[in-house]
Design an enzyme around this catalytic site. Sequence first.
Site, mmCIF file in Angstrom:
data_model
loop_
_atom_site.group_PDB
_atom_site.id
_atom_site.type_symbol
_atom_site.label_atom_id
_atom_site.label_comp_id
_atom_site.label_asym_id
_atom_site.label_seq_id
_atom_site.Cartn_x
_atom_site.Cartn_y
_atom_site.Cartn_z
ATOM 1 N N ALA A 52 0.834 -1.201 0.000
ATOM 2 C CA ALA A 52 0.000 0.000 0.000
ATOM 3 C C ALA A 52 0.867 1.249 0.000
ATOM 4 C CB ALA A 52 -0.932 -0.016 1.215
ATOM 5 N N THR A 231 19.735 0.369 -2.313
ATOM 6 C CA THR A 231 19.579 1.665 -1.656
ATOM 7 C C THR A 231 20.473 1.699 -0.420
ATOM 8 O OG1 THR A 231 17.678 1.014 -0.298
ATOM 9 C CG2 THR A 231 17.192 1.877 -2.494
ATOM 10 N N ALA A 234 21.174 7.494 3.436
ATOM 11 C CA ALA A 234 21.648 8.848 3.112
ATOM 12 C C ALA A 234 22.748 8.837 2.054
ATOM 13 C CB ALA A 234 22.140 9.533 4.378
ATOM 14 N N ASP A 258 12.502 11.483 9.783
ATOM 15 C CA ASP A 258 11.898 10.150 9.967
ATOM 16 C C ASP A 258 12.160 9.365 8.679
ATOM 17 O OD1 ASP A 258 10.293 7.940 10.251
ATOM 18 O OD2 ASP A 258 8.436 9.048 10.641
ATOM 19 N N ASP A 264 10.090 2.595 0.540
ATOM 20 C CA ASP A 264 8.794 2.490 -0.153
ATOM 21 C C ASP A 264 8.576 3.698 -1.070
ATOM 22 O OD1 ASP A 264 8.253 0.098 1.093
ATOM 23 O OD2 ASP A 264 7.064 0.999 2.704
HETATM 24 P P1 ADP Z 1 14.928 1.402 3.326
HETATM 25 O O1 ADP Z 1 13.900 2.336 3.873
HETATM 26 O O2 ADP Z 1 14.324 0.321 2.485
HETATM 27 O O3 ADP Z 1 15.925 0.900 4.335
HETATM 28 P P2 ADP Z 1 16.934 3.323 2.442
HETATM 29 O O4 ADP Z 1 17.086 3.752 3.868
HETATM 30 O O5 ADP Z 1 18.155 2.815 1.759
HETATM 31 O O6 ADP Z 1 15.771 2.262 2.253
HETATM 32 O O7 ADP Z 1 16.362 4.587 1.633
HETATM 33 C C1 ADP Z 1 15.895 4.513 0.324
HETATM 34 C C2 ADP Z 1 16.327 5.753 -0.443
HETATM 35 O O8 ADP Z 1 15.783 6.916 0.204
HETATM 36 C C3 ADP Z 1 17.836 5.989 -0.460
HETATM 37 O O9 ADP Z 1 18.437 5.329 -1.541
HETATM 38 C C4 ADP Z 1 17.915 7.504 -0.603
HETATM 39 O O10 ADP Z 1 17.845 7.883 -1.971
HETATM 40 C C5 ADP Z 1 16.700 7.985 0.155
HETATM 41 N N1 ADP Z 1 17.097 8.315 1.534
HETATM 42 C C6 ADP Z 1 17.030 7.533 2.635
HETATM 43 N N2 ADP Z 1 17.527 8.164 3.720
HETATM 44 C C7 ADP Z 1 17.902 9.385 3.299
HETATM 45 C C8 ADP Z 1 18.504 10.524 3.928
HETATM 46 N N3 ADP Z 1 18.797 10.516 5.241
HETATM 47 N N4 ADP Z 1 18.748 11.619 3.171
HETATM 48 C C9 ADP Z 1 18.445 11.648 1.855
HETATM 49 N N5 ADP Z 1 17.886 10.608 1.197
HETATM 50 C C10 ADP Z 1 17.622 9.493 1.904
#
Ligand code: ADP
Length: 314
Positions: A52, A231, A234, A258, A264
Site C-alpha cells: 500500500a 539503496t 543517506a 523520519d 517504499d
Molecule cells: P529502506 O527504507 O528500504 O531501508 P533506504 O534507507 O536505503 O531504504 O532509503 C531509500 C532511499 O531513500 C535511499 O536510496 C535515498 O535515496 C533515500 N534516503 C534515505 N535516507 C535518506 C537521507 N537521510 N537523506 C536523503 N535521502 C535518503
Amino acid sequence: MTDQRAAAGPAAQVVVVGSINMDMISLSKRLPAPGETLMGEAFAMTPGGKGANQAVAAARLGAPVAFLSRVGTQAHGRELLAALAAEGIATEGVVVDEAALPGIAVIMVASEGGENSIVYVPGSNADLAPADVDAGAALLQGARVLVAQLEVPVPAIRRAFELARAAGVTTILNAAPALPAGAELLPLTDWLVLNETEAAQFAGLPAGGLEEAGQAARALLLQGPHQVAVTLGAQGVLLCEATGALTHLPARVVKAVDTVGAGDTFVGGLATGLAEGMAAADAVRLGQAAAAIAVSRSGVQSAMPRRAELAEEL
Ligand code: ADP
C-alpha cells in the site's frame, strides 16, 4: 497514453501487488516491561504495509495505479480500502474478505529515545493466493510496470510476475523483507530493489559499504534481474546494470526527521519513472528525489510528496 486516460478513468500504468496493514501506534515515555501497564501519551492509527505504501507513493507522483491485494474487513479493513480510494488508486483488484482481519501492526514507540517494539499480525495478507491474482489479471493488460515486495506469499507474486512477463510489463521486485523464498522470483524480475542489509542477506554475502553492495548486486544480477538498485540510505543508490556496470547516485543532503518508509517512497518513484518511459538512472533519480522529501517529514504515507513538490529537486 493520453487516449487511455480520456476514457473511463486512467488505465493503470503501475500495478502494485502486495500487503496492506493498519498500523496502530502508541507513544509512551518508555517501552513497557513484560506484564507492565503504562500510561500512554498519544495514539495514532495509520494505513501501512509495503504494498500500500508503494502504491500511494506512485499515485502521489502522478502514476495511474491499481492495487492487487487482499483485505479482511473486520476491525479497520474498510478504512484501509477507503484510504486507497482517496489516493485515486484503483481497488477492483483487491479481494475483500468479510471473514478476516486485515494485516495489523501494533507499534509501541518510546518518546524518550525513540526505541520501538512491533508485533505484526499478517491477517489477510497471508491469504493472498494465485487465484486472487488471476481474478485481477486484466489490470496487467496495458500496464507498464508491476511492483511487488515480499510481505505476501511468493506463489501469488510468482503468478503476477508470470502474467506480467506474458504481457510485456516490466517487473520490479523489492525484496523486503529479504526472505530466501523470494529468490525463485529473480528469473522473472526486471528490476531488483533492496537496501544494503537486504542485498547482503539475499546474496548471502557480508554487509559493509559501497564495495560490498556492488558485490552483492553483481551476484544477484546473475540470478536473473536486468538491473539491481541497492539503496544506501543517506548515501543514495548503487545501480548495477545488465553489463555489471555500477553507478553510484548520491542522495540529496537533507535534514532527516523520519526515515521509515524511505525505501517504499523510492520504489514508488522508480516505478512511476519507468512507467513514464524514463531511462534507468532518471527513474532512480525520481525515486531518490521523492524519498529525500519523505525523510525530511514525519510519518510514512503522510510524508510522501506530490509530483509538483519535486520540480525543484529534478
Ligand atoms: P529502506 O527504507 O528500504 O531501508 P533506504 O534507507 O536505503 O531504504 O532509503 C531509500 C532511499 O531513500 C535511499 O536510496 C535515498 O535515496 C533515500 N534516503 C534515505 N535516507 C535518506 C537521507 N537521510 N537523506 C536523503 N535521502 C535518503
